[in-house]
Design a protein around this motif. Structure first.
Motif, short mmCIF file in Angstrom:
data_model
loop_
_atom_site.label_atom_id
_atom_site.label_comp_id
_atom_site.label_asym_id
_atom_site.label_seq_id
_atom_site.Cartn_x
_atom_site.Cartn_y
_atom_site.Cartn_z
N GLU A 49 0.84 -1.19 0.00
CA GLU A 49 0.00 0.00 0.00
C GLU A 49 0.88 1.24 0.00
O GLU A 49 1.81 1.37 0.80
N ALA A 50 0.59 2.18 -0.90
CA ALA A 50 1.38 3.40 -1.02
C ALA A 50 0.87 4.45 -0.05
O ALA A 50 -0.32 4.53 0.26
N GLU A 51 1.79 5.27 0.43
CA GLU A 51 1.42 6.37 1.32
C GLU A 51 0.89 7.54 0.50
O GLU A 51 1.36 7.82 -0.60
N GLY A 52 -0.07 8.26 1.08
CA GLY A 52 -0.63 9.42 0.41
C GLY A 52 -2.07 9.18 0.00
O GLY A 52 -2.62 8.08 0.12
N ASP A 53 -2.72 10.24 -0.47
CA ASP A 53 -4.11 10.14 -0.92
C ASP A 53 -4.19 9.22 -2.12
O ASP A 53 -3.54 9.46 -3.15
#
Length: 776
Positions: free
Chosen positions: A202-206
């Protein structure tokens, strides 16, 4: 009678139709309070049940306004009012919990985001700001999350999300537009969205911002939409579209587009007011629009003069498109002809080689839904694929179907659907795909079982296509044995005729026979040959074959469907004999044909070895396209050659006259030898290919009109146009106009596809008509 003390007139009102999941109970509550009526309302298996107490005149107004003032997504099919005796008047009007019982109500289709929810998403002070799963009673998921009826939260894939106090307050307030909106949720309690890479991290950020950045960079993304995963790419990036086609193994078939709003669509397409209304409707389908303005990537719809475009239809899509400046390709998340992926694990496994990243969420998709596809013609709306936004809303049949047995109709092999007929309601499933593909067939069986459970439906009759090897027919035989149901076999083209009649409210008692022009690719005929270009006369119970295209061999059988040059050779041989090549000297097509193994093809046709005779209209279009160099060697999807031929012809149909068609008597057969003769002469004369394509279309139109007259049709008679070839707008509009001018009443498809996607409806109503006729 007036109210006396605590006593008042009482009325039980039963409302049937599409009345669950659309805000009908709060609508009833508000209306009752406005009119001073006491009592209660509840959902059950049959629809909505109301107990009402009040002045007789007010009760009459109340019952009438249930129909006239209904919520936007509701469809009221019937209101049954039973007046009771004076009874003690209850205090106020209440909304009660749902009850079960025999299922007679319908399921409302999924609906695109409404303006009010869209405003909430864009309002920084609203708690739904930027939330990808915002909905209310006027919009949001229905069938895609539904496990069984009645439609309550516990019956959906939202059952695992416990509402927070704020959502619960809205859900329980009859004055709120989210009252009993079963998927109601917010960032504090609802489904979660995230972006992950191909490594599963899972990538960080919106997540929406990350997805938009990757799309702008030319990446291909898998997006978990409403009814399944979709594949997205920047529609203006030619290299990215080319890469998508390579990875998806989809070299030619047009790709659908999704746009932010109507203004953005108008930059690239012509949009009439009526087309704008269809695009912005709650169904939000893909609509085929004429190209205009600056070009997007050429690889989106090669060889086509129209683009398939839809508006953003969920909060997630709206949020994503708001961060982009151009439309995006938004096509099914699958490989080749496999079903669209619906589960996160399946998407990770099967789309890993296709997508560069995944925009995911944790709300389960219970029912797979493709996007619906429509076109607006001069002769009306054509439903090309019926799915999200339309299915499973029932097709309302004529009143004499009230006495119908319960019928399950299995559909065909391609563009498969099935249909449940229960009284006047014909529930046609969403588009499920081509059953020749094993995963699609498995999904077809799974979805059918789910519908049988959803509607608690035990069939008394099962209708199948007459083709003994269709997988849907074989499975129908198994189900007939399982349920102890009668099995009815229905001829393919009769089912096309009946499908159109049923969609137009035709009865099976007292109607005069109609004429049918039924044009498609292939269908099993009553004489054991392959039909496809037919003139029929009949109704729902029976039919006669009055005329057909002259049978032409299908050299190679299924191979002829994929390779148009085979049909060209067969048609030229039928028209001119085995020495047809001499007529083509000096033309490109002569050299192209000479490179093929024509000697083998000739032996197959001469000895009738794997070359069954067929009256197919679809193969005639393939042959003409091949003659003009269109998809000569191979077509990668059904209808590719015919679609390109139609696009080529469109600019010239107003300026040309048609090629001649001949007729052979006893039985009447269309012969296309004179058409081929003049077409070849035009090629030798160097006439523009588009003009030749237009002359072919116009010649077929005038030939069909004359053929009807030769079969006995007279002004005032009703003519049905059905079969997949009538997806061709030139043919549909042109023949409709000509027949109207000749004094015929013309019926075309409106609510179900003319192609095999509507076949199950036709099978079902034929089975009913035959059963009732035998029983009467």
């Amino acid at each position: 009678m007036t109210e006396i003390g605590n006593f008042s007139s009482s009325t039980t009102i039963r409302v049937s139709g599409l009345v669950q999941g659309v805000g009908f109970r709060p609508f009833v509550w508000k209306l009752a309070n406005e009119l001073g009526i006491a009592g209660h309302v509840l959902n059950d298996g049959a629809g909505v049940k109301i107990e009402a107490h009040g002045f007789p005149e007010m009760l009459g107004v109340f019952a009438e306004r249930l129909r006239t003032d209904r919520p936007a997504l509701a469809r009221v099919d019937g209101i049954e009012v039973v007046t009771g005796a004076e009874r003690p008047r209850p205090d106020g009007f209440r909304i009660l919990e749902s009850r079960g019982g025999a299922v007679a109500t319908g399921v409302v289709p999924d609906a695109a985001t409404c303006p009010a929810c869209l405003a909430d998403i864009g309002n920084p002070s609203d708690r739904h700001h930027g939330y990808a799963f915002t909905n209310c009673t006027h919009c949001g998921p229905r069938l895609s999350i539904l496990r069984h009826i009645p439609y309550d939260r516990a019956s959906t894939s939202m059952s695992g999300f416990s509402m927070c106090a704020s959502c619960r307050a809205e859900y329980e307030d009859p004055a709120d537009r989210r009252f009993h909106a079963q998927p109601v949720a917010c960032p504090d309690c609802g489904p979660r969205l995230w972006f992950e890479g191909t490594d599963g991290r899972e990538a960080e950020g919106d997540p929406v911002t990350l997805a938009a950045q990757r799309l702008r960079a030319g990446d291909i993304l898998a997006v978990k939409g409403l009814g399944g995963f979709q594949i997205a790419v920047d529609a203006g990036n030619e290299a990215a579209v080319r890469t998508l086609r390579q990875r998806k193994h989809r070299p030619d078939k047009p790709l659908a587009l999704m746009a932010r709003d109507l203004d953005q669509i108008r930059r690239y397409c012509r949009v009439s007011d009526e087309e704008a209304d269809i695009l912005a409707s709650a169904a939000a389908p893909i609509l085929l629009l004429r190209k205009a303005g600056p070009a997007l990537a050429e690889g989106i719809a090669p060889g086509q003069d129209r683009l398939g475009v839809m508006l953003a239809n969920t909060p997630l899509h709206h949020l994503l498109l708001a961060r982009l400046t151009r439309p995006i390709v938004m096509t099914s998340g699958n490989l080749s002809e496999n079903p669209q992926e619906t589960q996160n694990a399946g998407a990770r496994q099967h789309l890993a080689g296709l997508a560069d990243g995944f925009l995911m969420h944790d709300r389960e998709i219970v029912n797979r839904l493709d996007d619906s596809v429509l076109r607006l013609d001069r002769s009306g709306v054509s439903m090309l694929r019926r799915a999200r936004g339309y299915a499973p809303a029932s097709v309302r049949l004529a009143p004499d179907f009230e006495r119908a047995p319960r019928v399950l109709a299995m559909g065909g092999e391609l563009k498969s659907t099935f249909c449940l007929i229960n009284g006047r309601d014909a529930v046609l499933s969403q588009h499920l795909g081509d059953l020749e593909n094993a995963p699609t067939f498995a999904d077809y069986k799974k979805t059918l079982r789910l519908y049988l459970d959803l509607y608690r439906f035990k069939p008394e009759v099962i209708a199948v296509d007459a083709h003994p090897q269709y997988l849907s027919s074989v499975y129908g035989e198994e189900l007939a044995a399982e349920f102890g149901a009668d099995l009815v076999r229905v001829q393919h083209h009769h089912a096309h005729l009946a499908s159109c009649l049923a969609g137009r409210g035709w009865t099976f008692s007292g109607e005069q026979p109609v004429y049918g022009v039924i044009l498609d690719g292939l269908g099993w005929g009553e004489d054991g040959t392959v039909w496809g270009g037919e003139i029929l006369k009949g109704g729902l119970e029976s039919f006669q074959r009055l005329g057909s295209f002259l049978p032409v061999p299908l050299p190679g059988g299924a191979a002829a469907v994929r390779e148009p040059w085979r049909n060209l050779a067969a048609h030229l041989r039928t028209a001119f004999g085995p020495d047809y090549l001499g007529r083509l000297t000096g033309l490109y097509v002569a050299a192209a044909l000479e490179e093929k193994n024509l000697a083998l093809l000739e032996r197959m046709m001469e000895r009738a070895l794997n070359a069954p005779p067929s009256s197919s209209a679809g193969r005639l279009f393939d042959a003409v396209a091949a003659m003009l160099g269109i998809s000569f060697h191979h077509q990668s999807f059904e209808g590719q050659a015919a679609m390109a031929l139609e696009s080529l012809a469109r600019p010239f149909v107003q300026d040309e006259s048609g090629y001649p068609v001949d007729f052979m008597p006893s039985p009447m057969r269309f012969s296309f030898a004179p058409l081929w003769q003049e077409l070849i002469a035009d090629l030798h004369a160097g006439l523009e290919r588009g003009r030749i394509a237009a002359r072919f279309h116009l010649g077929l139109i005038q030939g069909l009109a004359e053929g009807l007259s030769r079969c006995g049709a007279r002004p005032g008679d009703t003519v049905v146009l059905s079969g997949g070839v009538f997806q061709n707008a030139i043919l549909k509009n042109g023949l409709t106009d000509r027949l109207n001018a000749m004094g015929f009443r013309v019926l075309t498809h409106e609510t179900v596809p003319a192609n095999d996607g509507g076949l199950a409806l036709g099978q079902g109503v034929i089975a009913v008509a035959r059963r009732v006729a035998v029983g009467s």
